[in-house]
Every structure is written in C-alpha cells, then in structure tokens.
Write a protein that holds these residues in place. Structure first.
Motif, PDB file in Angstrom:
ATOM      1  N   GLN A 296       0.830  -1.208   0.000  1.00  0.00           N
ATOM      2  CA  GLN A 296       0.000   0.000   0.000  1.00  0.00           C
ATOM      3  C   GLN A 296       0.860   1.252   0.000  1.00  0.00           C
ATOM      4  OE1 GLN A 296      -3.228   0.120   2.822  1.00  0.00           O
ATOM      5  NE2 GLN A 296      -3.371   2.360   2.742  1.00  0.00           N
ATOM      6  N   ALA A 297       1.976   1.221   0.744  1.00  0.00           N
ATOM      7  CA  ALA A 297       2.858   2.400   0.799  1.00  0.00           C
ATOM      8  C   ALA A 297       3.359   2.755  -0.595  1.00  0.00           C
ATOM      9  CB  ALA A 297       4.027   2.129   1.733  1.00  0.00           C
ATOM     10  N   LEU A 298       3.748   1.734  -1.373  1.00  0.00           N
ATOM     11  CA  LEU A 298       4.226   1.994  -2.731  1.00  0.00           C
ATOM     12  C   LEU A 298       3.085   2.477  -3.619  1.00  0.00           C
ATOM     13  CD1 LEU A 298       6.352   2.004  -4.924  1.00  0.00           C
ATOM     14  CD2 LEU A 298       5.974  -0.455  -5.253  1.00  0.00           C
ATOM     15  N   GLY A 299       1.924   1.857  -3.498  1.00  0.00           N
ATOM     16  CA  GLY A 299       0.782   2.291  -4.302  1.00  0.00           C
ATOM     17  C   GLY A 299       0.410   3.733  -4.035  1.00  0.00           C
ATOM     18  N   ASP A 300       0.460   4.137  -2.761  1.00  0.00           N
ATOM     19  CA  ASP A 300       0.135   5.521  -2.403  1.00  0.00           C
ATOM     20  C   ASP A 300       1.133   6.495  -3.034  1.00  0.00           C
ATOM     21  OD1 ASP A 300      -1.982   4.625  -0.904  1.00  0.00           O
ATOM     22  OD2 ASP A 300      -0.959   4.835   1.035  1.00  0.00           O
ATOM     23  N   ILE A 301       2.420   6.149  -3.006  1.00  0.00           N
ATOM     24  CA  ILE A 301       3.444   7.026  -3.586  1.00  0.00           C
ATOM     25  C   ILE A 301       3.269   7.145  -5.093  1.00  0.00           C
ATOM     26  CG2 ILE A 301       5.913   7.185  -4.113  1.00  0.00           C
ATOM     27  CD1 ILE A 301       6.510   6.193  -1.326  1.00  0.00           C
ATOM     28  N   ILE A 302       3.009   6.024  -5.758  1.00  0.00           N
ATOM     29  CA  ILE A 302       2.849   6.045  -7.212  1.00  0.00           C
ATOM     30  C   ILE A 302       1.656   6.920  -7.612  1.00  0.00           C
ATOM     31  CG2 ILE A 302       2.218   4.627  -9.214  1.00  0.00           C
ATOM     32  CD1 ILE A 302       3.965   2.408  -8.041  1.00  0.00           C
ATOM     33  N   ARG A 303       0.548   6.784  -6.905  1.00  0.00           N
ATOM     34  CA  ARG A 303      -0.635   7.599  -7.218  1.00  0.00           C
ATOM     35  C   ARG A 303      -0.367   9.078  -6.955  1.00  0.00           C
ATOM     36  NH1 ARG A 303      -3.054   2.863  -5.287  1.00  0.00           N
ATOM     37  NH2 ARG A 303      -2.978   3.573  -3.126  1.00  0.00           N
ATOM     38  N   LYS A 304       0.295   9.367  -5.849  1.00  0.00           N
ATOM     39  CA  LYS A 304       0.629  10.758  -5.529  1.00  0.00           C
ATOM     40  C   LYS A 304       1.552  11.344  -6.601  1.00  0.00           C
ATOM     41  CE  LYS A 304       3.325  13.530  -2.269  1.00  0.00           C
ATOM     42  NZ  LYS A 304       4.248  13.493  -1.115  1.00  0.00           N
ATOM     43  N   ASP A 305       2.590  10.584  -6.984  1.00  0.00           N
ATOM     44  CA  ASP A 305       3.523  11.047  -8.008  1.00  0.00           C
ATOM     45  C   ASP A 305       2.809  11.321  -9.324  1.00  0.00           C
ATOM     46  OD1 ASP A 305       5.710  10.946  -6.356  1.00  0.00           O
ATOM     47  OD2 ASP A 305       6.835   9.501  -7.561  1.00  0.00           O
ATOM     48  N   ASN A 306       1.898  10.432  -9.706  1.00  0.00           N
ATOM     49  CA  ASN A 306       1.227  10.591 -10.990  1.00  0.00           C
ATOM     50  C   ASN A 306       0.442  11.897 -11.042  1.00  0.00           C
ATOM     51  OD1 ASN A 306       0.477   9.250 -13.619  1.00  0.00           O
ATOM     52  ND2 ASN A 306      -1.565   9.559 -12.769  1.00  0.00           N
ATOM     53  N   VAL A 307      -0.242  12.219  -9.968  1.00  0.00           N
ATOM     54  CA  VAL A 307      -1.007  13.474  -9.915  1.00  0.00           C
ATOM     55  C   VAL A 307      -0.067  14.671  -9.892  1.00  0.00           C
ATOM     56  CG1 VAL A 307      -2.580  14.861  -8.511  1.00  0.00           C
ATOM     57  CG2 VAL A 307      -2.994  12.408  -8.790  1.00  0.00           C
ATOM     58  N   GLN A 308       0.945  14.621  -9.014  1.00  0.00           N
ATOM     59  CA  GLN A 308       1.858  15.752  -8.845  1.00  0.00           C
ATOM     60  C   GLN A 308       2.641  16.047 -10.113  1.00  0.00           C
ATOM     61  OE1 GLN A 308       4.921  15.055  -5.898  1.00  0.00           O
ATOM     62  NE2 GLN A 308       5.456  17.215  -5.743  1.00  0.00           N
ATOM     63  N   TRP A 309       3.249  15.021 -10.700  1.00  0.00           N
ATOM     64  CA  TRP A 309       4.118  15.265 -11.852  1.00  0.00           C
ATOM     65  C   TRP A 309       3.327  15.558 -13.119  1.00  0.00           C
ATOM     66  CZ3 TRP A 309       7.645  16.885  -9.302  1.00  0.00           C
ATOM     67  CH2 TRP A 309       8.354  16.175  -8.323  1.00  0.00           C
ATOM     68  N   ALA A 310       2.124  15.017 -13.232  1.00  0.00           N
ATOM     69  CA  ALA A 310       1.297  15.337 -14.407  1.00  0.00           C
ATOM     70  C   ALA A 310       0.994  16.832 -14.445  1.00  0.00           C
ATOM     71  CB  ALA A 310       0.006  14.526 -14.389  1.00  0.00           C
ATOM     72  N   LYS A 311       0.729  17.421 -13.282  1.00  0.00           N
ATOM     73  CA  LYS A 311       0.467  18.864 -13.217  1.00  0.00           C
ATOM     74  C   LYS A 311       1.700  19.660 -13.629  1.00  0.00           C
ATOM     75  CE  LYS A 311      -3.055  18.689  -9.568  1.00  0.00           C
ATOM     76  NZ  LYS A 311      -3.353  19.021  -8.142  1.00  0.00           N
TER      77      LYS A 311
END
Length: 321
Positions: A296-311
C-alpha cells in the motif's frame, strides 16, 4: 454423455484449481527482477542487497536482469508484455511514473500496466548550490526571487524527476525564468556545478556530495521532503522556507497487472522481512535511501507522483521527445 453446461463448469473448476495450485506452489522456478538501467545504479545495488536473503526465504534464485534505455521505458515496456505469472518483476523508481508523462507516445501506462508489490525505500532530493551563491536556504530563495533569469541550473535528465522537482520548486518559491542546462546524467551535472557553469541543482544525496560539501566546493542547502530527512538531520527541509514543497524519490518492486494477488502478498511479506533485517537496513542507508516496505505504501506514492508530476509536466510543457 455429460450436458454441455456440466462440461463447461467442470472445465472452469479445473482451470481455477490449476491456478490455485500454481499459486500455492509459487515460486517453482527462478524469479527475475528487471532493472531499467545498467549495473551499478541505486536500483541495482538495492536489488543485490535483497537478492540473497530473498532467495533463501523463497527457496528459489532471484536473478537480476538489465534492460537500460529510454529513461527506463524499455525495461518497463518489457515487463508490461511478459506473462503475469509472478516470475518477472520490475525493480524501478520514480522514473516509472515520470517517463510516460513526458513522452508524446508513451510505451506504457504506469497506472494501468503495473501493480505495486513493495516499496524498498525512499530518498530525498537535495538542493545543491555553488559557493558563489548565498549561503543559506532562505537567502538563496530570496536572492533567486529578486533576480529572475540570473542563475543557471542543471538537469541531469530531460523529463526526469530532477527536472520536474526543480520546476515544482520554482513554482512554489516564486522563482522565475532561470536558465535550465541539461546534462546526460547526474555526474556531468554535478561537475558543471563544481565548475560554476551552473549555480544550483536538485539531486539525490551521495557520499561524493558529502565529501565535496566538507571541502567547501559545493553547499547543500535543503532537502526536498516536507520534514528533515534522517539521512541528513542537520539539513533544513525546503518546506521550512517554501511552505508546501514536498517531494522525494523512491525505489520499489512492481508487477504486471494481472499477477495473482497471493503471489504479490507472499513476495511483499518476504521483502518486508528482509528490509527489517538490521544488516540490510544498514546497507540500504549506505546508498542514501531510507529503508521502507509495503504494498500500500508503494501504491500511495505512485498515485501521488502521478497526480503531482502530471500537473508539473502540463504547466511547463515538458517533453523528452
């Protein structure tokens, strides 16, 4: 003769039984960790630290295989096209998310083609500066705000997390129009900073960095995480001067979507056992990574990164094509 429905039901139950049996027997052959770079990088070193104890726990060899190129996209695409049978995994980092975001024609979709297995660790980025610039984080940020376009900064890879993190820093700090100078890797970028060709950069910490700071050849003004890092407890967080700024790099293991959940759970549990070993934790910290684990920790980071870096990519029109 059995009715058609009975035959179909028997076939379905037979297939389900075979799948369950295969999962119960996992692993029954060597497991491959695909590394998206040449041997010697942080991904590779972390994988080698886990390799022997994981092999002992799982009862099968863990093999490292290298597929460098295209910022890691070649390795990622390869794993995304392999059978989802639990024998081929991708040992990647932040580039798993950033690379397809900056490609005009992405070779894979980080959110759809992969599922998290386990985090291995995280690392802050550090704001490194040339000694000719202000000596504290606050003074540097104040100077940069007051002098738009006056400083050059180094990017170790176009479209990489270093460039995206720097653009996010500029936006959060109100720093405008600085001159980006791209380099083919962290080494050349650091050399340009030492020579004064550039004045600042964001990169992961290293033993070489510590030596250069001790010699007065460069400064480390801040870490990119919201709080101070246990790796560099005396270095302020950038967020102490630039509220809200928070980013980090990560290293972890992902699998192709469709990989059986019992396989992911067993491998994640094994990784957690290994990462918790004191001698392994010491080795991981030795490459400037904070040991961590968890699906879950990795999944949370990947989802956060996807939103942050896409912006960041959209706001700055960043592409590596």
């Amino acid at each position: 003769m059995l009715p058609r429905r009975t035959l179909l039901a028997s076939l379905v139950f037979s297939l389900l039984g075979s799948t369950a049996l295969a999962q119960d027997n996992w692993p029954s052959k060597p497991i491959k960790f695909i590394v998206p770079a040449a041997a010697g990088g942080t991904n590779d070193v972390l994988g080698r630290h886990l390799q022997e104890p994981l092999s002992k726990l799982l009862g099968q060899p863990v093999i490292m295989e290298y597929k460098a190129g295209a910022g890691g996209a070649i390795a990622s695409q390869y794993v995304a096209t392999q059978p989802a049978d639990g024998y081929t995994f991708l040992l990647h980092g932040s580039g798993l998310v950033t690379v397809p975001l900056v490609q005009r024609k992405p070779l894979y979709d980080a959110m759809k083609d992969f599922v998290p297995v386990s985090l291995i660790g995280t690392s802050p980025m550090v704001l490194m500066t040339h000694p000719s610039t202000p000596a504290t984080l606050k003074d540097f940020v104040d100077y940069a705000r007051a002098n738009p376009g006056k400083l050059e900064w180094g990017a170790s890879a176009l479209g990489g997390v270093g460039q995206l993190a720097m653009e996010a820093f500029h936006e959060a700090a109100g720093i405008k129009n600085m001159v980006m100078v791209p380099f083919p890797g962290a080494g050349p970028s650091a050399q340009a900073l030492l020579a004064g060709q550039t004045k600042y950069m964001l990169s992961t910490p290293s033993s070489a960095t510590r030596g250069l700071v001790a010699e007065g050849k460069m400064r480390v003004l801040g870490v990119s995480t919201a709080r101070r890092s246990p790796l560099l407890p005396d270095v302020p967080s950038i967020g102490e001067v630039v509220p809200g700024y928070d980013t980090e790099t990560w290293f972890g293991l992902v699998a192709r979507t469709g990989t059986p959940q019992p396989v992911i759970t067993r491998l994640a549990n094994a990784i957690a056992q290994v990462v918790a070993m004191p001698e392994i934790q010491e080795k991981i910290r030795g490459v400037n990574v904070v040991p961590q684990s968890g699906t879950q920790a990795l999944g949370d980071i990947i989802r956060k990164d996807n939103v942050q870096w896409a912006k960041v990519v959209k706001a700055n029109n960043i592409t590596m094509d």
